[in-house]
Design an enzyme around this catalytic site. Sequence first.
Site, mmCIF file in Angstrom:
data_model
loop_
_atom_site.group_PDB
_atom_site.id
_atom_site.type_symbol
_atom_site.label_atom_id
_atom_site.label_comp_id
_atom_site.label_asym_id
_atom_site.label_seq_id
_atom_site.Cartn_x
_atom_site.Cartn_y
_atom_site.Cartn_z
ATOM 1 N N GLN A 48 0.799 -1.226 0.000
ATOM 2 C CA GLN A 48 0.000 0.000 0.000
ATOM 3 C C GLN A 48 0.833 1.278 0.000
ATOM 4 O O GLN A 48 0.322 2.340 -0.324
ATOM 5 C CB GLN A 48 -0.964 -0.024 1.193
ATOM 6 C CG GLN A 48 -2.004 -1.123 1.062
ATOM 7 C CD GLN A 48 -2.917 -1.190 2.269
ATOM 8 O OE1 GLN A 48 -2.571 -1.823 3.263
ATOM 9 N NE2 GLN A 48 -4.059 -0.546 2.209
ATOM 10 N N HIS A 66 -2.180 -4.928 -12.719
ATOM 11 C CA HIS A 66 -1.696 -4.775 -14.096
ATOM 12 C C HIS A 66 -2.592 -5.470 -15.113
ATOM 13 O O HIS A 66 -2.778 -4.981 -16.223
ATOM 14 C CB HIS A 66 -0.266 -5.320 -14.231
ATOM 15 C CG HIS A 66 0.742 -4.502 -13.472
ATOM 16 N ND1 HIS A 66 1.931 -5.009 -13.004
ATOM 17 C CD2 HIS A 66 0.723 -3.203 -13.089
ATOM 18 C CE1 HIS A 66 2.599 -4.054 -12.371
ATOM 19 N NE2 HIS A 66 1.876 -2.953 -12.401
ATOM 20 N N ASP A 87 2.398 0.533 -8.143
ATOM 21 C CA ASP A 87 3.726 0.660 -8.770
ATOM 22 C C ASP A 87 4.589 1.712 -8.066
ATOM 23 O O ASP A 87 5.782 1.514 -7.867
ATOM 24 C CB ASP A 87 3.596 1.056 -10.254
ATOM 25 C CG ASP A 87 3.028 -0.078 -11.107
ATOM 26 O OD1 ASP A 87 2.701 -1.142 -10.542
ATOM 27 O OD2 ASP A 87 2.906 0.110 -12.338
ATOM 28 N N ARG A 105 3.908 0.060 13.060
ATOM 29 C CA ARG A 105 3.561 -1.236 12.492
ATOM 30 C C ARG A 105 3.661 -1.142 10.972
ATOM 31 O O ARG A 105 2.975 -0.338 10.348
ATOM 32 C CB ARG A 105 2.130 -1.620 12.900
ATOM 33 C CG ARG A 105 1.679 -2.904 12.250
ATOM 34 C CD ARG A 105 0.279 -3.377 12.638
ATOM 35 N NE ARG A 105 -0.007 -4.548 11.833
ATOM 36 C CZ ARG A 105 -1.093 -4.736 11.120
ATOM 37 N NH1 ARG A 105 -2.090 -3.865 11.156
ATOM 38 N NH2 ARG A 105 -1.231 -5.817 10.387
ATOM 39 N N HIS A 161 1.184 -9.203 4.699
ATOM 40 C CA HIS A 161 0.036 -8.307 4.578
ATOM 41 C C HIS A 161 -0.448 -8.359 3.123
ATOM 42 O O HIS A 161 -0.374 -7.368 2.397
ATOM 43 C CB HIS A 161 0.425 -6.889 5.010
ATOM 44 C CG HIS A 161 -0.742 -6.025 5.390
ATOM 45 N ND1 HIS A 161 -0.859 -5.416 6.626
ATOM 46 C CD2 HIS A 161 -1.849 -5.665 4.705
ATOM 47 C CE1 HIS A 161 -1.990 -4.708 6.678
ATOM 48 N NE2 HIS A 161 -2.612 -4.840 5.521
ATOM 49 N N ASN A 163 -1.779 -10.637 8.566
ATOM 50 C CA ASN A 163 -2.773 -9.578 8.707
ATOM 51 C C ASN A 163 -4.098 -10.025 8.110
ATOM 52 O O ASN A 163 -4.168 -10.332 6.909
ATOM 53 C CB ASN A 163 -2.325 -8.310 7.984
ATOM 54 C CG ASN A 163 -3.377 -7.211 8.085
ATOM 55 O OD1 ASN A 163 -3.585 -6.630 9.153
ATOM 56 N ND2 ASN A 163 -4.095 -6.960 7.002
ATOM 57 N N GLU A 164 -5.149 -10.069 8.909
ATOM 58 C CA GLU A 164 -6.523 -10.275 8.449
ATOM 59 C C GLU A 164 -6.726 -11.458 7.506
ATOM 60 O O GLU A 164 -7.142 -11.275 6.357
ATOM 61 C CB GLU A 164 -7.038 -9.005 7.757
ATOM 62 C CG GLU A 164 -7.107 -7.801 8.652
ATOM 63 C CD GLU A 164 -7.844 -6.624 7.993
ATOM 64 O OE1 GLU A 164 -8.279 -6.751 6.845
ATOM 65 O OE2 GLU A 164 -7.975 -5.576 8.662
ATOM 66 N N ASN A 188 -7.930 -5.805 14.408
ATOM 67 C CA ASN A 188 -8.279 -4.678 13.540
ATOM 68 C C ASN A 188 -9.780 -4.485 13.628
ATOM 69 O O ASN A 188 -10.554 -5.415 13.372
ATOM 70 C CB ASN A 188 -7.909 -4.966 12.080
ATOM 71 C CG ASN A 188 -6.404 -5.012 11.859
ATOM 72 O OD1 ASN A 188 -5.631 -4.772 12.782
ATOM 73 N ND2 ASN A 188 -6.002 -5.310 10.646
ATOM 74 N N TYR A 234 -12.996 -1.628 12.760
ATOM 75 C CA TYR A 234 -13.387 -0.373 12.115
ATOM 76 C C TYR A 234 -14.856 -0.012 12.294
ATOM 77 O O TYR A 234 -15.210 1.137 12.361
ATOM 78 C CB TYR A 234 -13.114 -0.450 10.606
ATOM 79 C CG TYR A 234 -11.649 -0.408 10.226
ATOM 80 C CD1 TYR A 234 -11.028 0.803 9.957
ATOM 81 C CD2 TYR A 234 -10.901 -1.572 10.129
ATOM 82 C CE1 TYR A 234 -9.687 0.860 9.599
ATOM 83 C CE2 TYR A 234 -9.553 -1.526 9.772
ATOM 84 C CZ TYR A 234 -8.956 -0.313 9.508
ATOM 85 O OH TYR A 234 -7.632 -0.260 9.160
ATOM 86 N N GLU A 265 -5.194 -2.057 14.203
ATOM 87 C CA GLU A 265 -5.743 -1.102 13.233
ATOM 88 C C GLU A 265 -7.089 -0.589 13.717
ATOM 89 O O GLU A 265 -7.910 -1.355 14.250
ATOM 90 C CB GLU A 265 -5.993 -1.729 11.848
ATOM 91 C CG GLU A 265 -4.761 -1.958 11.026
ATOM 92 C CD GLU A 265 -5.060 -2.559 9.652
ATOM 93 O OE1 GLU A 265 -6.150 -2.310 9.085
ATOM 94 O OE2 GLU A 265 -4.186 -3.288 9.159
HETATM 95 C C1 LIG Z 1 9.189 -0.808 -13.943
HETATM 96 O O1 LIG Z 1 7.835 -0.473 -14.094
HETATM 97 C C2 LIG Z 1 7.626 0.784 -14.684
HETATM 98 C C3 LIG Z 1 6.128 1.031 -14.672
HETATM 99 O O2 LIG Z 1 5.699 1.166 -13.341
HETATM 100 C C4 LIG Z 1 8.205 0.791 -16.089
HETATM 101 O O3 LIG Z 1 8.044 2.063 -16.676
HETATM 102 C C5 LIG Z 1 9.678 0.443 -16.022
HETATM 103 O O4 LIG Z 1 10.212 0.301 -17.330
HETATM 104 C C6 LIG Z 1 9.899 -0.860 -15.280
HETATM 105 N N1 LIG Z 1 11.323 -1.083 -15.061
HETATM 106 C C7 LIG Z 1 11.916 -2.236 -15.293
HETATM 107 C C8 LIG Z 1 13.368 -2.303 -14.950
HETATM 108 O O5 LIG Z 1 11.328 -3.192 -15.746
#
Ligand SMILES: *[C@@H]1O[C@H](CO)[C@@H](O)[C@H](O)[C@H]1NC(C)=O
Length: 501
Positions: free
Chosen positions: A44, A64, A77, A102, A147, A191-192, A333, A335, A402
Amino acid sequence: MDRPWTVALMFTLLWMQVNCTTGTTSKLCFPSSFMFGVATASYQIEGAWNVSGKGENIWDRYTHTRPERIFDHGTGDVAADSYHQFRQDVRLLKELGVRFYRFSMSWSRILPTGLTNEVNPDGIRYYKELIEELHKNGIEPLVTMYHWDLPQSLQDLGGWTNPVIADYFVDYAKVLLDNFGDRVKFWLTFNEPLSFCHDGYGGSDAPGDRATGMEDYLCGHTVLRAHAAVYRMFQRDYNHRITDLMGITLDMAWIEPASTSAEDKEAAEITRQFFFGWFPHPIFSKQGDYPPVMRKRIDEMSKRQNFTRSRLPHFTKEEVKMLRGACDFLGLNHYTTYLAKRVQRPLSPIPSFDDDMGVQLSQKADWPKSNSTWLKVVPWGLRKTLNWIKGTYGNPPVFITENGISLEPGLRDPRRINYIDGYLRALHAALTKDKCNVYGYTYWSLIDNFEWTRGYSERFGLYEVDYSSKQRVRTARQSAEYYSSVATTKCLPDKVSGYKL
Ligand SMILES: *[C@@H]1O[C@H](CO)[C@@H](O)[C@H](O)[C@H]1NC(C)=O
Ligand SMILES: *[C@@H]1O[C@H](CO)[C@@H](O)[C@H](O)[C@H]1NC(C)=O
Ligand SMILES: *[C@@H]1O[C@H](CO)[C@@H](O)[C@H](O)[C@H]1NC(C)=O
């Protein structure tokens, strides 16, 4: 003496050294040994998903390949870029004055293949530097081993539905304990599991599209076996200091009957056992094994659906023994709260967790809202939850790992202050009036972060993250000031309105 009770005794001695209240004023104060902290989780916040040898995990793959499953098509990412900005995070922790932080370790950052044939030196370096930075600032690490970010290579073998993953988790845990055991005193294995088994293997979280009423139970079974094996290894080989503790974090919403009818009261208790007892019952109850009501209902339902064997697996006698007492404390946790109503559905040939449970859940329309559809503000639910745990498992040591609220972006967040204040008042009553054994409180979260299938649309942070800036600049919300005052004085302000609501 069972270890959990030794721990309870240790905590109690700590407790008795302190003066619980200021005596003369009516100010609500926590014991000085009570610990306040904040939490995050690797996927996260870290970002850096493909750098320095990190392997792919199930949330990388899911975000992705199934962007439509994520509200804003977000991915982890970059997230809050804590992989690069962790010193900034520690600065915020210091500013808050919290006693502990944590966070979780990313399995695939440490073991890119998920297995121990390859240990990624950069993964070890990253967490060593983070822990060192915490210690330099007088903050104790509380580390979650898992997690939700399973290495994709292990998911390709079936993930948590495959019993062998328990062995691989033990191998991973051994790498963590070998590398960090000398500098980390507090550990959480999972976690959970309710969330990642029920929603991941029976719902729409990663890995997604799995089978409810089947894979969720297999996942839970592997997780419980893995937890017990790691706890026993810890106890045997790593627990050198009396202060070294290992627990598991479980999520429990309070479940209130929808009406005063006996049927709805029973429905509420069935739900508590399915949604919660599933994991602590084998560990914290005297008899061990799954909650009897789960065993009975799933066995019967499986039979009526013409399965040869129950969809809820069985532990061996040795496993029941290994699980019973396999915890120093229960991480909780919490909420929100739901209402439970009994429903009779026609028998479906297709299994599902919901049909096995046979309950319909709802929330009251007039409970205050958050920015998450499922999260309504019901502080008394926390007090009831703590009392239920006390009554059901004999008052085990509990650590709240949490509690928090999502709100719309902005630095002025009086509703977050009200939420924390309300839940802390309920917690204080559970501690002082009901004598529930609670030793710490953790706000979720330190900073805004990637909220799973809700992407970046829901913000839980005491600090706002500016996702449009390269550095992911963090800025304190009003609630950070409030929480810092609580964490450092251990007292709740007389009037929350002192905070210019
Ligand atoms: C890692 O991921 C990013 C996208 O989040 C991409 O642009 C980049 O080329 C990637 N790097 C490698 C080393 O694969
Ligand atoms: C179970 O098998 C019996 C006997 O063949 C059949 O009558 C019944 O419809 C089956 N139940 C389900 C849920 O498929
Ligand atoms: C959360 O806030 C966003 C705006 O930031 C809004 O579009 C969305 O409807 C809100 N969701 C809930 C459940 O309140």
